[in-house]
Design a protein around this motif. Sequence first.
Motif, short mmCIF file in Angstrom:
data_model
loop_
_atom_site.label_atom_id
_atom_site.label_comp_id
_atom_site.label_asym_id
_atom_site.label_seq_id
_atom_site.Cartn_x
_atom_site.Cartn_y
_atom_site.Cartn_z
N THR A 4 0.83 -1.22 0.00
CA THR A 4 0.00 0.00 0.00
C THR A 4 0.86 1.27 0.00
OG1 THR A 4 -1.68 1.27 1.22
CG2 THR A 4 -0.19 -0.04 2.56
N PHE A 5 0.38 2.34 -0.65
CA PHE A 5 1.09 3.62 -0.57
C PHE A 5 0.66 4.40 0.67
CE2 PHE A 5 -2.00 6.98 -1.35
CZ PHE A 5 -3.06 6.33 -1.99
N LEU A 6 -0.39 3.93 1.34
CA LEU A 6 -0.93 4.69 2.47
C LEU A 6 0.03 4.67 3.65
CD1 LEU A 6 -4.60 3.35 2.34
CD2 LEU A 6 -3.82 5.65 1.68
N LYS A 7 0.18 5.81 4.29
CA LYS A 7 1.02 5.89 5.50
C LYS A 7 0.10 5.75 6.72
CE LYS A 7 4.14 9.37 3.61
NZ LYS A 7 4.30 10.82 3.64
N ASN A 8 0.68 5.25 7.79
CA ASN A 8 -0.05 5.17 9.07
C ASN A 8 -1.35 4.37 8.99
OD1 ASN A 8 1.72 6.91 10.70
ND2 ASN A 8 1.06 8.50 9.26
N PRO A 169 -1.10 5.57 -6.91
CA PRO A 169 -1.89 6.06 -5.75
C PRO A 169 -3.16 6.78 -6.21
CG PRO A 169 0.35 6.98 -5.77
CD PRO A 169 0.17 6.25 -7.06
N PHE A 170 -4.25 6.53 -5.52
CA PHE A 170 -5.46 7.34 -5.82
C PHE A 170 -5.28 8.71 -5.19
CE2 PHE A 170 -6.50 4.53 -2.16
CZ PHE A 170 -6.67 5.48 -1.18
N ALA A 288 -8.98 22.33 6.64
CA ALA A 288 -7.91 21.99 7.58
C ALA A 288 -7.99 20.52 8.00
CB ALA A 288 -7.97 22.90 8.81
N GLY A 289 -9.19 20.03 8.30
CA GLY A 289 -9.34 18.63 8.68
C GLY A 289 -9.00 17.71 7.51
N PHE A 290 -9.39 18.12 6.32
CA PHE A 290 -9.12 17.33 5.10
C PHE A 290 -7.61 17.25 4.85
CE2 PHE A 290 -9.36 17.53 0.21
CZ PHE A 290 -9.38 16.15 0.08
N ALA A 291 -6.93 18.40 4.97
CA ALA A 291 -5.48 18.43 4.73
C ALA A 291 -4.78 17.57 5.78
CB ALA A 291 -4.97 19.86 4.78
N ALA A 292 -5.22 17.68 7.04
CA ALA A 292 -4.56 16.91 8.11
C ALA A 292 -4.72 15.41 7.87
CB ALA A 292 -5.15 17.30 9.46
N PHE A 293 -5.93 14.99 7.51
CA PHE A 293 -6.18 13.55 7.28
C PHE A 293 -5.31 13.04 6.14
CE2 PHE A 293 -8.12 9.92 5.32
CZ PHE A 293 -8.68 9.19 6.35
N THR A 294 -5.34 13.75 5.01
CA THR A 294 -4.65 13.25 3.82
C THR A 294 -3.13 13.32 3.99
OG1 THR A 294 -5.07 15.41 2.80
CG2 THR A 294 -6.54 13.61 2.19
N GLY A 298 -0.73 10.18 3.72
CA GLY A 298 0.06 10.21 2.48
C GLY A 298 -0.79 10.15 1.23
N ILE A 299 -2.04 10.63 1.30
CA ILE A 299 -2.92 10.62 0.13
C ILE A 299 -2.77 11.96 -0.60
CG2 ILE A 299 -5.33 10.47 -0.69
CD1 ILE A 299 -5.96 8.90 1.91
#
Length: 347
Positions: A4-8, A169-170, A288-294, A298-299
């Motif tokens: 997976t490319f996803l982090k954490n 990566p999507f 801000a929440g969107f940026a923090a999540f992604t 690593g999305i």
Amino acid sequence: MAETFLKNLNPELPDPDYLYHLGLNSQQDRLDEVFADVGHVSMPGSGRRAFHFAKELVSTLGGSFRVMGKEPNQAMDTQAAADEALEAVKTGKKDFYDLTAEHQDQLAQELGFPRIVGKDERYWMFVAETPAGAVVSVNHHMGMPTHSILLHEMTKLLHHVGADRVERPFEFSRQGTSGGLGIEPGTVVVANRGLEPSGKAQYRLHVLGEERAFPTEFDPAMSQALFDCRDVLTVPVVRGDTVSCNDFYTEQARRDGAFNLTGSEEAKIAYLQRLHAQGARNMEMEAAGFAAFTQLMGIPAACVGTALLNRLHGDQVTSTHAQLASYSDGPQQLLIEHIKRGAGLSC
Ligand code: R2B
Ligand code: URA
């Protein structure tokens, strides 16, 4: 499962994993047929905008909607039972997803939109299959809490079907409305970062009761690629930071709420000008929440918001229905062009 490319990513995801708000579970039939090759997930606030975006993708690029209904329900195998169920949905006594696939189609046609993927109670999700790849269009409602639920469940869903491949990566986008800071209505802002109302580039969450701050940068390459598509629009497109608030009235320094803690017009303008001077160009309720999540996962992600008004000139949104629809077209056209160019379909 491929790397997976996803982090954490949570190493202990349940199996099956019930994605409660989407009405899907990870072992459901056909989930991989619908989602395994998804390359882009775009999230407007409203369900109708989600439908409009998916429809625009299909009509501009060609392709079709993917649907995923239930297997025909034995309890509704007579026409009379099916008609009764259909009536129950229309009168709100049953949910759309309780219907058979056939009757979801029938009702969707009557209402003028294609069958929603998953349940329709909280989010309206459409999957467009286009020559530029498979794109999910799903609304996040208003504010960071509803957006965050969607981000968790969407990311887990794409992981469960193996769409999180290292080699491809999507990416995620938010397409939204906002109050402009020193910009004219209709102007489109591609966000560099999300800011909290204090002006700090961070998003705070409580973890086991302790406050933790997360960084809020959008993917610079994806944001620039979107900005580079601005020649397809006739309205101005700018880059800047986006302030995200937990409230439309008080936290956005409005003076037209049921109560007014903002105080005088002068105090409001001084605050908004301070944000503008430090590089903020609009104010809304998700970036801000969107940026923090992604960023944490690593999305690659970008946030495109259109200004409905210039907050330095007022608080009330007085645009007509037609104006509001045309303002929202800016982000959608920019994203469609970005998806096209990403697939090498135009330049
Ligand atoms: C923009 O518009 C909504 C509030 O009207 C909210 O979701 C946002 O960020
Ligand atoms: N959405 C917001 O959150 N604020 C505005 O001023 C307009 C739209």
